[in-house]
Design an enzyme around this catalytic site. Structure first.
Site, mmCIF file in Angstrom:
data_model
loop_
_atom_site.group_PDB
_atom_site.id
_atom_site.type_symbol
_atom_site.label_atom_id
_atom_site.label_comp_id
_atom_site.label_asym_id
_atom_site.label_seq_id
_atom_site.Cartn_x
_atom_site.Cartn_y
_atom_site.Cartn_z
ATOM 1 C CG ASP A 66 -1.713 -1.194 1.382
ATOM 2 O OD1 ASP A 66 -1.558 -2.092 0.596
ATOM 3 O OD2 ASP A 66 -2.334 -1.438 2.531
ATOM 4 C CD1 TRP A 90 2.165 -7.537 3.494
ATOM 5 C CD2 TRP A 90 2.074 -9.032 5.038
ATOM 6 N NE1 TRP A 90 1.710 -6.952 4.708
ATOM 7 C CE2 TRP A 90 1.340 -7.942 5.649
ATOM 8 C CE3 TRP A 90 2.198 -10.166 5.769
ATOM 9 C CZ2 TRP A 90 1.227 -7.801 6.874
ATOM 10 C CZ3 TRP A 90 1.575 -10.163 7.094
ATOM 11 C CH2 TRP A 90 1.103 -8.807 7.507
ATOM 12 C CB SER A 126 -2.281 1.279 5.443
ATOM 13 O OG SER A 126 -1.773 0.347 4.386
ATOM 14 N NE ARG A 191 -7.238 -4.496 7.286
ATOM 15 C CZ ARG A 191 -7.797 -5.420 7.630
ATOM 16 N NH1 ARG A 191 -8.163 -5.686 9.099
ATOM 17 N NH2 ARG A 191 -8.283 -6.354 6.744
ATOM 18 C CD GLU A 246 -7.761 -4.904 3.552
ATOM 19 O OE1 GLU A 246 -6.954 -5.259 4.400
ATOM 20 O OE2 GLU A 246 -7.537 -5.211 2.412
ATOM 21 C CG ASP A 281 -10.154 -8.288 3.024
ATOM 22 O OD1 ASP A 281 -9.045 -8.833 2.231
ATOM 23 O OD2 ASP A 281 -9.999 -8.958 4.174
#
EC number: 3.2.1.26
Length: 583
Positions: A66, A90, A126, A191, A246, A281
């Site tokens: 991101d 990741w 993020s 988030r 998200e 998502d």
């Protein structure tokens, strides 16, 4: 390379050796590869790798996802991004940091935020930047605490006189926002705080993505001092059935032109609309709705025809996710960043030593109709254009024709072509059940002939067309004798590579244009990525492709028409593109 940049690179590499391992298994969209994400290989991959891009932003090595907190400060553009300093998958996520004076050429700095405190010890995810009224930028970001809960934290620059903002400090008041038994927040789905905006009551607002069961939420918090935050009784907006929201983004747009609007700007509803964007998502796509923001009730009301779910319009109908905008006060525009991941296998990513790029930053604004957003590459990217080739002027492309665009570096190019279609009454009538443009493009690939289409470009093509990616249009009648038409834009990757393990999804989008007018198509081609803009940015599709033959000087570019009716190419301009300076 300047001494300052060299110093920053040295600090960056030192950081990659010192950082600990922070890998957790949370309910999120990230796939954790425990062994691969902790690779100790510290050698940077060669910048001459065949799939490494020339003018798209990507770090020297490792995983990137991101874009975070893009902004302009003292005339310097800043891009933070999610980065794994230890591997090409990741994991171990930190906020990496680069700066630029033109959004094209970038210098790296040491990571701005990395796990170091209990409120982010398991990850720094993020977030966004807000510029306070005194000009001070602050970061709100999601941290993962020792209980693997998602909490919201703040970080501030250590030295405001430094235009590069190379050092950041975390508040001892963190976390500022946290789930608990009283507020009913899902601790594993809380988030990605947005840029905050200031209300008429002098209170700050920020939204955070969340979900409760299948209900996607944009939870609102308010604050008088940016430190003590209170959850609002109701979310800014929600949708039952869309799943986790998200990376939300919420910003105003003007109905009177392409100029940008500062995030806290007020205005009459007939002058200012608001955009709510979320990254779903479930689908891994970015969707947006246009509507009205009720500042009294702190509610977003979508305009008629918009619903924040999988039916909403998308920024980009290809490989594009976790986008983030910012207001560029220097040039009075709103800029959009988006992440594009790889279509190759995880094993290939580890072998090449990197994964993920950012798309070219795009200017984004509201169409005059008020019903859709327009995107266009920032004008600074034209500075990379070098040799221009004007191949076609008023060329009639007869059925089955294919012409090579010669004299241009086909693997790294900027191409603009303008088509004109005549005798539209000969168009095929679209099947009423064809409501999904991606399905249309998949079922009617480039080899399927219709009256008007496919016509467009073949990019990253091998000489004998063993490999190619086709970007093209089809035009249908909406109904017999209706006088209305449907324009479909496709990006077909099915023959993009002889490699069988790649994702070769074919993408499609409807383009809201009048086909009686010339139909423009622009393609930014950069080694392993193709960004396509149809109808002057009314539809955008990003594709990742990895040819085995059509590489470098062995790559070719064609304009074609495989429809049964002739199509005019009014003009075609192509430019070879220099590489950007991305240290």
């Amino acid at each position: 390379m300047t001494r300052e940049v060299f110093s920053n690179v040295g600090l960056w590499l030192l950081f990659t050796l010192l950082i600990g391992n922070y890998v957790v298994d949370l309910e999120a969209s990230h796939h954790v590869y425990e062994r691969l994400s902790q690779s100790t290989n510290t050698e940077s991959p060669s910048v001459n790798q065949r799939y490494r891009t020339g003018f798209h932003f990507q770090p020297p090595k490792n995983w990137m996802n991101d874009p975070n907190g893009p902004m302009i400060y003292k005339g310097i553009y800043h891009l933070f991004y999610q980065w794994n300093p230890k591997g090409a998958v990741w994991g171990n996520i930190v906020w990496a940091h680069s700066t630029s004076t033109d959004l094209v050429n970038w210098d790296p700095h040491p990571p701005a935020i990395f796990p170091s405190e209990p409120f982010d010890i398991n990850g720094c995810w993020s977030g966004s930047v807000t510029i306070l009224p005194n000009g001070k930028p602050v970061i709100l970001y999601t941290g993962i605490d020792p209980k693997n809960q998602q909490v919201q934290n703040i970080a501030e620059p250590k030295n405001l006189s430094d235009p590069y903002l190379r050092e950041w400090t975390k508040s001892t008041l963190n976390p500022l926002m946290a789930p608990d038994a009283v507020n009913g927040i899902n601790a594993s789905s809380f988030r990605d705080p947005t840029t905050a905006w200031l209300g008429e009551d002098k209170k700050w607002r920020v939204i955070i993505g969340s979900k409760i069961n299948r209900r996607g939420l944009a939870i609102t918090y308010t604050s008088k001092d940016f430190l003590k935050w209170e959850k609002s009784p109701e979310p800014l907006h929600y949708d039952d059935g869309s799943g986790m929201w998200e990376c939300p983004d919420f910003f105003p747009v003007t109905r009177s032109g392409s100029k940008g609007v500062e995030t806290s700007s007020f205005g009459e509803p007939n002058e200012i609309k608001h955009v709510l964007k979320v990254s779903l998502d479930d689908t891994k796509h970015d969707y947006y709705t246009i509507g009205t923001y009720d500042r009294v009730k702190d509610k977003f009301v979508p305009d008629s025809g918009f619903k924040m779910d999988g039916t909403a319009p998308r920024y980009d109908y290809g490989k594009y996710y976790a986008s983030k905008t910012f207001y560029d006060s220097g040039k009075n525009r709103r800029i959009l960043w988006g992440w594009t991941n790889e279509s190759s296998s995880v094993e290939d990513d580890v072998e090449k030593g990197w994964s993920g790029i950012q798309t070219i930053p795009r200017k984004i604004w509201l169409d005059r109709s008020g019903k859709q957003l327009i995107q266009w590459p920032v004008r600074e990217v034209k500075g990379l254009r070098t040799k221009e080739v004007k191949n076609l002027r008023n060329e009639v492309l007869k059925s089955g024709s294919r012409l090579e665009v010669s004299g241009v570096t086909a693997a790294q190019a900027d191409v603009e072509v303008l088509f004109k279609v005549r005798d539209l009454e000969k168009a095929d009538v679209i099947d009423p059940s064809w409501t999904d443009p991606q399905l249309i493009c998949s079922q009617m690939n480039v080899s399927a002939k219709s009256s008007f289409g496919p016509f467009g470009l073949m990019v990253l093509a091998s000489k004998n067309l063993e490999e190619y990616t086709s970007v093209y249009f089809r035009i249908f009648k909406a109904r017999q004798n209706s006088g209305k038409f449907v324009v479909v834009m496709c990006s077909d990757q099915s023959r993009s590579s002889l490699e069988k393990d790649n994702d070769k999804t074919t993408y499609g989008a409807f383009v809201d244009i009048n086909p009686y007018q010339p139909i423009p198509l622009r393609a930014l081609i950069d080694q392993s990525v193709v960004e396509s803009f149809g109808g002057k940015g009314r539809a955008c599709i990003t594709s990742r492709v990895y040819p085995k033959l059509a590489i470098g000087k062995s790559s070719h570019l064609f304009v074609f028409n495989y429809g049964s009716q002739s199509v005019d190419a009014l003009n075609l301009n192509a430019w070879s593109m220099n590489s950007a300076q991305i240290s």
